[in-house]
Write an enzyme that holds these catalytic residues in place. Sequence first.
Site, PDB file in Angstrom:
ATOM      1  N   ARG A  66     -22.878 -43.697  -6.922  1.00 51.63           N
ATOM      2  CA  ARG A  66     -21.931 -44.120  -5.237  1.00 51.63           C
ATOM      3  C   ARG A  66     -23.072 -44.296  -4.006  1.00 51.63           C
ATOM      4  NH1 ARG A  66     -19.207 -39.615  -6.895  1.00 51.63           N
ATOM      5  NH2 ARG A  66     -19.738 -38.154  -5.434  1.00 51.63           N
ATOM      6  N   TYR A  70     -22.959 -46.847  -0.903  1.00 55.65           N
ATOM      7  CA  TYR A  70     -23.371 -46.943   0.571  1.00 55.65           C
ATOM      8  C   TYR A  70     -24.002 -47.385   1.081  1.00 55.65           C
ATOM      9  CZ  TYR A  70     -20.264 -42.657  -1.079  1.00 55.65           C
ATOM     10  OH  TYR A  70     -19.453 -42.319  -1.611  1.00 55.65           O
ATOM     11  N   TYR A  92     -12.127 -43.299   6.290  1.00 54.32           N
ATOM     12  CA  TYR A  92     -10.753 -42.051   6.772  1.00 54.32           C
ATOM     13  C   TYR A  92     -10.843 -40.900   6.855  1.00 54.32           C
ATOM     14  CZ  TYR A  92     -10.475 -40.461   1.222  1.00 54.32           C
ATOM     15  OH  TYR A  92     -11.282 -39.392   0.471  1.00 54.32           O
ATOM     16  N   HIS A  94     -11.452 -38.059   8.846  1.00 57.58           N
ATOM     17  CA  HIS A  94     -12.694 -37.494   9.732  1.00 57.58           C
ATOM     18  C   HIS A  94     -14.010 -38.475   9.009  1.00 57.58           C
ATOM     19  CE1 HIS A  94     -15.913 -36.006  12.251  1.00 57.58           C
ATOM     20  NE2 HIS A  94     -15.117 -34.383  12.744  1.00 57.58           N
ATOM     21  N   VAL A  97     -17.096 -36.199   7.717  1.00 59.54           N
ATOM     22  CA  VAL A  97     -16.548 -35.512   6.568  1.00 59.54           C
ATOM     23  C   VAL A  97     -16.843 -36.112   5.469  1.00 59.54           C
ATOM     24  CG1 VAL A  97     -15.717 -33.736   5.623  1.00 59.54           C
ATOM     25  CG2 VAL A  97     -15.019 -34.222   8.216  1.00 59.54           C
ATOM     26  N   GLN A 166     -13.705 -33.112  -3.785  1.00 61.51           N
ATOM     27  CA  GLN A 166     -14.286 -33.629  -4.849  1.00 61.51           C
ATOM     28  C   GLN A 166     -13.999 -33.385  -6.002  1.00 61.51           C
ATOM     29  OE1 GLN A 166     -16.027 -37.119  -2.622  1.00 61.51           O
ATOM     30  NE2 GLN A 166     -17.311 -35.586  -3.452  1.00 61.51           N
ATOM     31  N   ALA A 210      -2.810 -33.433   0.657  1.00 63.38           N
ATOM     32  CA  ALA A 210      -1.918 -33.769   1.915  1.00 63.38           C
ATOM     33  C   ALA A 210      -1.397 -34.938   2.007  1.00 63.38           C
ATOM     34  CB  ALA A 210      -3.273 -34.409   3.329  1.00 63.38           C
ATOM     35  N   SER A 237      -7.287 -34.754  -5.045  1.00 59.08           N
ATOM     36  CA  SER A 237      -7.769 -33.697  -5.228  1.00 59.08           C
ATOM     37  C   SER A 237      -8.194 -32.124  -3.767  1.00 59.08           C
ATOM     38  CB  SER A 237      -7.149 -32.925  -6.166  1.00 59.08           C
ATOM     39  OG  SER A 237      -6.284 -33.921  -6.708  1.00 59.08           O
ATOM     40  N   THR A 238      -8.042 -31.502  -3.432  1.00 57.50           N
ATOM     41  CA  THR A 238      -8.710 -30.882  -2.995  1.00 57.50           C
ATOM     42  C   THR A 238      -8.327 -28.439  -3.742  1.00 57.50           C
ATOM     43  OG1 THR A 238      -9.389 -31.556  -1.269  1.00 57.50           O
ATOM     44  CG2 THR A 238      -9.465 -29.606  -1.421  1.00 57.50           C
TER      45      THR A 238
HETATM   46  C1  LIG Z   1     -15.151 -39.029   0.267  1.00 53.82           C
HETATM   47  S1  LIG Z   1     -14.271 -37.406   0.676  1.00 53.82           S
HETATM   48  C2  LIG Z   1     -13.238 -37.648   1.902  1.00 53.82           C
HETATM   49  C3  LIG Z   1     -12.969 -36.927   3.097  1.00 53.82           C
HETATM   50  C4  LIG Z   1     -12.350 -37.592   4.364  1.00 53.82           C
HETATM   51  N1  LIG Z   1     -13.614 -37.749   5.374  1.00 53.82           N
HETATM   52  C5  LIG Z   1     -11.630 -36.114   5.416  1.00 53.82           C
HETATM   53  O1  LIG Z   1     -11.434 -36.350   6.531  1.00 53.82           O
HETATM   54  O2  LIG Z   1     -10.793 -35.910   4.412  1.00 53.82           O
HETATM   55  C6  LIG Z   1     -13.349 -37.520  -0.744  1.00 53.82           C
HETATM   56  C7  LIG Z   1     -12.673 -35.813  -0.662  1.00 53.82           C
HETATM   57  O3  LIG Z   1     -11.843 -35.247   0.290  1.00 53.82           O
HETATM   58  C8  LIG Z   1     -11.137 -34.667   0.042  1.00 53.82           C
HETATM   59  N2  LIG Z   1      -9.270 -35.462  -0.038  1.00 53.82           N
HETATM   60  C9  LIG Z   1      -9.378 -36.693   0.798  1.00 53.82           C
HETATM   61  N3  LIG Z   1      -7.933 -37.258   0.731  1.00 53.82           N
HETATM   62  C10 LIG Z   1      -7.513 -36.161   0.646  1.00 53.82           C
HETATM   63  C11 LIG Z   1      -6.330 -35.509   0.949  1.00 53.82           C
HETATM   64  N4  LIG Z   1      -5.330 -36.364   1.455  1.00 53.82           N
HETATM   65  N5  LIG Z   1      -5.598 -34.488   0.594  1.00 53.82           N
HETATM   66  C12 LIG Z   1      -6.783 -33.095  -0.140  1.00 53.82           C
HETATM   67  N6  LIG Z   1      -7.586 -33.563  -0.276  1.00 53.82           N
HETATM   68  C13 LIG Z   1      -8.197 -34.715   0.055  1.00 53.82           C
HETATM   69  C14 LIG Z   1     -10.854 -34.924  -1.805  1.00 53.82           C
HETATM   70  O4  LIG Z   1     -11.519 -33.341  -2.297  1.00 53.82           O
HETATM   71  C15 LIG Z   1     -11.775 -35.682  -1.676  1.00 53.82           C
HETATM   72  O5  LIG Z   1     -12.299 -36.103  -3.424  1.00 53.82           O
END
Ligand SMILES: C[S@@+](CC[C@H](N)C(=O)[O-])C[C@H]1O[C@@H](n2cnc3c(N)ncnc32)[C@H](O)[C@@H]1O
Length: 273
Positions: A66, A70, A92, A94, A97, A166, A210, A237-238
């Site tokens: 990755r 990046y 996508y 924030h 984050v 993640q 979400a 999934s979180t």
């Molecule tokens: C690369 S990060 C991106 C996070 C994103 N920037 C945010 O602000 O939510 C990806 C991780 O965020 C979490 N994530 C992203 N989308 C999600 C969703 N729809 N529901 C729950 N967790 C989510 C998961 O843990 C996923 O593995």
Amino acid sequence: MATKGSLVIAGTGIQWAGQTTHAARTAIEAADRVLFAVADPWTVQWLRGLKPSAESLPYASGDTPRRLIYQEMVQRILAPVREGLRVCAVFYGHPGVLHDAAHAALRQARAEGLPARMLPGVSFLDCLYADLGVDPGQHGCQVHEATDFLIRGRAFDVHSPLVLSQIAAIGNPGFFDAANTERIQRGLRVLSEVLRRRYPASHEAIIYEAAVLPIHPPRMTRVTLEALATAAISDVSTLYVPPLGPAPVDEDMLALLGMSSGDGTIRSTLGGD
Ligand SMILES: C[S@@+](CC[C@H](N)C(=O)[O-])C[C@H]1O[C@@H](n2cnc3c(N)ncnc32)[C@H](O)[C@@H]1O
């Protein structure tokens, strides 16, 4: 005189359009060049509705690390800024984050003396607080990226909510591959073992996703820690691990602060209603 380029890093929120802040939308519309890395086709369509020339940042699949993708993203974002364009890079959720490329582009632009800022957005955490009814002011909230949590042996408090992101990419420096169930389950098995050192095996966590579209409900699947290894999960999934009840109150600290355990203000002072 050549104009100086600038960079705005913006987020779409988790639900396209509905969770995009007014500031982010304005930045997208005002930019000369829009580059994006988002998670679903509806967001792409919506972005292109706002800015037909919006371009996708490079994506990869398989085992390409990755961090290499990046680095390429950062170069793609900075090139037009250096040429004097107003660039908006859209991620996508924030944008700050779990988006290494967003932070790296911001740092690099600033190091080169180019104006750059990040606009806050709605992250999965914000959605989790709302959907699962978690108030981080009540018992605190610990948030870790799952692989980092494991390989650094992060200390954690079982009396405070624990959020692990993640979980589908534990031990995977490449990209998510749903077909590689062996790798996904190995990561979940190790996570389950580590959590069971401190929580009972029967402790119920929640696999949380979400909703990306407002017409869909969020996913909130309860799973005991012992069953975690075989749970069905996706790249978004979180894992939410609820606390094992409130932390005990330190009587000496109460005395030092002039409080007593019968004091009705303790609950509100500690974040309750
Ligand atoms: C690369 S990060 C991106 C996070 C994103 N920037 C945010 O602000 O939510 C990806 C991780 O965020 C979490 N994530 C992203 N989308 C999600 C969703 N729809 N529901 C729950 N967790 C989510 C998961 O843990 C996923 O593995």
